[in-house]
Structure formats: C-alpha cells, structure tokens
Design a protein around this motif. Structure first.
Motif, short mmCIF file in Angstrom:
data_model
loop_
_atom_site.label_atom_id
_atom_site.label_comp_id
_atom_site.label_asym_id
_atom_site.label_seq_id
_atom_site.Cartn_x
_atom_site.Cartn_y
_atom_site.Cartn_z
N THR A 21 48.51 85.24 33.77
CA THR A 21 49.69 86.16 34.36
C THR A 21 50.56 86.62 33.20
OG1 THR A 21 49.11 84.77 36.70
CG2 THR A 21 50.95 86.12 35.96
N GLY A 22 51.07 85.75 32.52
CA GLY A 22 52.08 86.04 31.26
C GLY A 22 51.09 86.67 30.63
N ALA A 23 50.29 86.35 29.85
CA ALA A 23 49.37 87.50 28.88
C ALA A 23 49.34 88.80 29.57
CB ALA A 23 48.24 86.76 28.20
N VAL A 24 48.82 88.63 31.30
CA VAL A 24 48.20 90.09 31.05
C VAL A 24 49.74 91.46 31.65
CG1 VAL A 24 47.57 91.37 33.36
CG2 VAL A 24 46.58 89.66 32.68
N ARG A 53 43.80 75.63 40.56
CA ARG A 53 43.74 76.34 38.95
C ARG A 53 44.33 77.70 38.52
NH1 ARG A 53 38.00 76.37 35.28
NH2 ARG A 53 39.62 76.45 33.72
N HIS A 54 45.27 77.85 37.40
CA HIS A 54 45.84 78.92 37.36
C HIS A 54 45.03 80.28 37.61
CE1 HIS A 54 49.55 76.26 36.30
NE2 HIS A 54 48.70 75.99 35.61
N ARG A 55 45.67 81.01 37.68
CA ARG A 55 44.99 82.62 37.48
C ARG A 55 44.73 83.11 36.23
NH1 ARG A 55 49.71 82.52 40.72
NH2 ARG A 55 50.17 83.76 43.01
N ARG A 56 43.63 83.49 35.82
CA ARG A 56 43.28 84.12 34.96
C ARG A 56 42.06 85.22 35.52
NH1 ARG A 56 44.18 81.53 30.72
NH2 ARG A 56 44.69 79.24 31.35
N TRP A 57 43.00 86.63 34.84
CA TRP A 57 43.01 87.82 35.19
C TRP A 57 41.30 88.61 33.97
CZ3 TRP A 57 45.38 90.39 38.60
CH2 TRP A 57 46.64 89.86 38.78
N THR A 58 40.26 88.48 34.38
CA THR A 58 38.94 89.13 33.51
C THR A 58 39.64 90.93 33.68
OG1 THR A 58 37.56 89.72 36.20
CG2 THR A 58 37.49 87.51 34.61
N PRO A 59 38.35 91.34 32.32
CA PRO A 59 38.86 92.87 31.81
C PRO A 59 38.35 93.42 33.82
CG PRO A 59 37.37 91.36 30.58
CD PRO A 59 37.43 90.86 31.36
N PRO A 60 37.98 93.65 34.03
CA PRO A 60 38.17 94.18 35.83
C PRO A 60 39.14 94.86 36.15
CG PRO A 60 35.63 93.35 35.44
CD PRO A 60 36.73 92.18 34.35
N ASP A 61 39.55 92.89 36.96
CA ASP A 61 41.14 92.59 36.99
C ASP A 61 42.34 93.69 36.22
OD1 ASP A 61 39.55 91.28 38.57
OD2 ASP A 61 40.02 88.96 37.42
N ILE A 62 41.88 93.11 35.18
CA ILE A 62 43.28 93.85 34.23
C ILE A 62 43.08 95.76 34.14
CG2 ILE A 62 44.31 94.37 31.76
CD1 ILE A 62 43.05 91.63 30.95
N VAL A 115 47.28 98.74 18.16
CA VAL A 115 48.08 98.42 18.25
C VAL A 115 48.54 96.64 19.21
CG1 VAL A 115 50.21 99.79 17.55
CG2 VAL A 115 49.41 98.75 20.32
N ARG A 116 49.50 95.80 18.73
CA ARG A 116 49.36 94.67 19.66
C ARG A 116 49.29 95.10 20.89
NH1 ARG A 116 50.49 89.99 17.83
NH2 ARG A 116 50.86 89.34 15.43
N PRO A 117 48.31 94.31 22.00
CA PRO A 117 49.25 94.61 23.31
C PRO A 117 49.93 94.19 23.35
CG PRO A 117 47.23 92.68 22.76
CD PRO A 117 48.09 92.89 21.39
N GLU A 118 51.14 93.11 22.91
CA GLU A 118 52.63 93.24 24.01
C GLU A 118 53.21 94.38 23.08
OE1 GLU A 118 51.74 89.42 21.09
OE2 GLU A 118 51.12 91.63 21.47
N VAL A 134 61.93 95.79 29.69
CA VAL A 134 61.53 95.38 28.02
C VAL A 134 62.44 94.57 27.58
CG1 VAL A 134 62.48 97.07 26.83
CG2 VAL A 134 61.61 98.18 28.33
N ALA A 135 63.80 94.51 28.18
CA ALA A 135 64.36 93.07 27.72
C ALA A 135 63.59 91.97 27.52
CB ALA A 135 66.15 93.45 28.36
N GLU A 136 62.79 91.86 28.64
CA GLU A 136 61.51 90.42 28.82
C GLU A 136 61.41 90.44 28.06
OE1 GLU A 136 58.92 88.74 32.47
OE2 GLU A 136 60.99 89.34 33.00
N LEU A 137 60.61 91.64 27.47
CA LEU A 137 59.58 91.76 26.81
C LEU A 137 59.57 91.34 25.30
CD1 LEU A 137 57.66 93.99 28.28
CD2 LEU A 137 56.44 92.25 28.28
N LEU A 138 61.12 92.26 25.30
CA LEU A 138 62.07 92.12 23.92
C LEU A 138 61.96 90.61 22.94
CD1 LEU A 138 63.85 94.98 23.39
CD2 LEU A 138 61.78 94.39 22.27
#
Length: 340
Positions: A21-24, A53-62, A115-118, A134-138
């Motif tokens: 979830t954090g990476a998505v 288990r923790h949530r895991r998002w696949t490409p279709p989910d994303i 570019v990077r996903p971030e 924006v502040a959180e991502l920075l």
C-alpha cells in the motif's frame, strides 16, 4: 523406431510483482490512509487478498486506482470515480470494448517522461493541490533516497514539468507551481544541519539582484549543512552592495551566485565579486566564485570563477576547495578564506 525428440518445457513468465500500500501511495500521489479509506468505502481494494497478510496491489488493481485518481483530479466525486473505475475493470474482464485510456493524469497531467514512480505521485498530488500529500511524499522521498538523489530524480523533474506545463498553458498551473515550490522549500528548511566546525569560513549563497527563484540554492544550502559545512544563505534578490559587504565581513570559503535567467545574470557583478579582497595589507585573500543556474552564459566566466552544473557535482566542487588559510597580522588572526 527413433524416438520423437521431446520439446523442452518453456519457462513461464513471472507475474509482475505486487506492491504494498505504501509503494502504491507514493506512485499515485495519495496517502496510504486515503487508499485504505477508498477500499473501505468504495470496495476498490486489491482483487485478491490472503488471510493474515498485508495488502498487495497487482497491476490491474493499480490501473483501477490510477483511473480513479485521474477522475477525482478532474473534479469527479470519489464515489462516482470509484464506480467508473470498477465498471471499466469489469468490462475488460468480460472482454467488452473499452474507450481508449487518456493520457495518464488526464488533460492536466504534467509532461514527465521516464521518471521514478515517486515523481509521478508527487506531480499528481501537486496538480490536485493536495498540500498534505505533497508534504508527505517529499518527506518520504528525502528519507528513502537522501537529499541529493531525491532532488535530482524526484523533486527537480517535477518542478521542470510544472514549468513546461505553465509555459504552454498561459497563466494556468501557476498555483500548482507556487504550492509545490512552497512545500519543497518547507521540506528543505526542516532538514537540520550538522554542527559547524569552529573557525571555518562559510560558503555564501545568494541569488543575483532581481532573481526570485531560490529553490536550487536552498537545496545546496541544506546538503552543505548536512555535511557540516558552515553556510550563510541570503536567498532571493540580494542587492549587489549587500553581497559585497557580506563577502568582506565573512571572508568566505566560496560564494555561490544563482541566476535562473539571462535577464537576471550580471557578468559585471560576477567580476566585481571575484575581485573582492580582504585581510591585512600583504596578506590579502580572495574567495572562490561559483556561478550556478541556467542564466549564466558560457562567456560570463570571470577570473577565479567556476561553473556549477548540478547539486551533486556542485557539492563535490565546494568540498574539493583547498583548505582555507588565515590572514594574520599584529592584531591577531583575521578571517579565514579560500586562498586565491
């Protein structure tokens, strides 16, 4: 009878890795709390979940989340955007024709390129004017990559994309640039410098008179502070006389002058700063002058000056300067300075 040769089994391609979830959240430019809220309210979470288990998002989910983000960025209410995203996914599973996807991010997307996903997540949050995200991502990018890499691979590409979008859209997106710049500046100011070593000449950083764009030297100020190098930052549009006085009073290791555009870059100012001397007669010293920013033309090089072309390389140039020497006399030790 000869045996028929058996065809060796072909290796099966590995399925794309599922993301946390954090990476998505970093990729899309929303907070993890928002993703969990969407999952709870609109049932737009991962299609498959394993118990315990923790949530895991696949490409279709994303892909569903990306469509929902595009729609909400264009003003569609979240509930309606979620229904639309889930409807598209269901139609695709049934093999029905689906309208071609629009440019990622919709009509307001920033032209980012590879570019990077971030970086994409940061740009989406900025276009939505979502200051908390924006502040959180920075903060996440700075913590994960460090200041130099975060600046070069996440922050600067997003700033450049905002500038390009503004240049092609008239007065639109000015608010995006201002919000993003403010959040970047705030994040840089929250970086605590290391203690300064005693009796060490500082590095002076300033924009030339008339120049209001100071973010790049704010980043340089922050990274120099992290390395424990004394810094005196004067910000935007420092008057020429004030700059001269600051150089004479501090005897700096180096002076960094930033110019964003050709209209603000002043070669005569650079020559005058490069010629400033201080100290007692017979033991005079000069500083190293470093010209930074795209405003300086190649022929603006003055004696005892050097060009800086990026945060990482600029930091290396400053750190490589010879150890400064003290100008001494009958009155005792004078200011430390980079010897010419």
């Amino acid at each position: 009878m000869d045996r028929v040769p058996q065809t060796p089994p072909q290796p099966q391609p590995r399925p794309p890795a599922a993301l946390s979830t954090g990476a998505v959240a970093r990729r899309l430019g929303v907070s993890p709390t928002t993703l969990r809220s969407w999952e709870r309210r609109y049932a737009i979470g991962p299609a498959r979940r394993e118990a315990g288990r923790h949530r895991r998002w696949t490409p279709p989910d994303i892909a569903r989340l990306e469509l929902m983000c595009r729609l909400t960025a264009e003003g569609v209410p979240p509930a309606e955007a979620a229904r639309a995203a889930l409807g598209v996914a269901a139609a695709e599973r049934r093999g029905e024709a689906v309208a071609p996807a629009r440019t990622p991010g919709g009509a307001g997307a920033l032209p980012l390129g590879a570019v990077r996903p971030e970086c994409r997540g940061l740009s989406r949050a900025a276009v939505r004017l979502d200051a908390p995200t924006v502040a959180e991502l920075l903060e996440a990018a700075l913590a994960e990559h460090g200041l130099v890499t975060a600046w070069e691979e996440v922050i600067a590409p997003t700033l450049h994309a905002v500038g390009r979008k503004w240049a092609t859209a008239g007065e639109r997106y000015v608010e995006v640039e201002h919000l993003l710049s403010w959040q970047i500046s705030s994040a840089l100011h929250r970086i605590r410098p290391a203690p300064e070593p005693p009796r060490t000449p500082p590095v002076l950083l300033a924009c030339v008179p008339g120049e209001q764009h100071s973010l790049p030297i704010e980043a340089l100020t922050a990274v120099l502070g992290q390395r424990g190098l004394p810094v005196r930052m004067f910000g935007a549009a420092l008057p020429a006389e004030a700059l001269h006085d600051a150089v004479r009073r501090t005897g700096p290791r180096a002076v960094v002058l930033w110019a964003q555009s050709r209209t603000t870059a002043d070669p005569s100012l650079a020559r005058s700063v490069a010629g400033i001397e201080w100290g007692l007669r017979g033991a005079r010293s000069r500083t190293a002058l470093l010209l930074a920013g795209p405003g300086w033309s190649p022929d603006a090089q003055a004696p005892r000056t050097e060009r800086l072309y990026g945060l990482r390389s600029g930091l290396a140039v400053i750190e490589s300067l010879a150890p400064p020497r003290a100008a001494t006399g009958a009155a005792g030790a004078g200011p430390f300075a980079y010897g010419s």
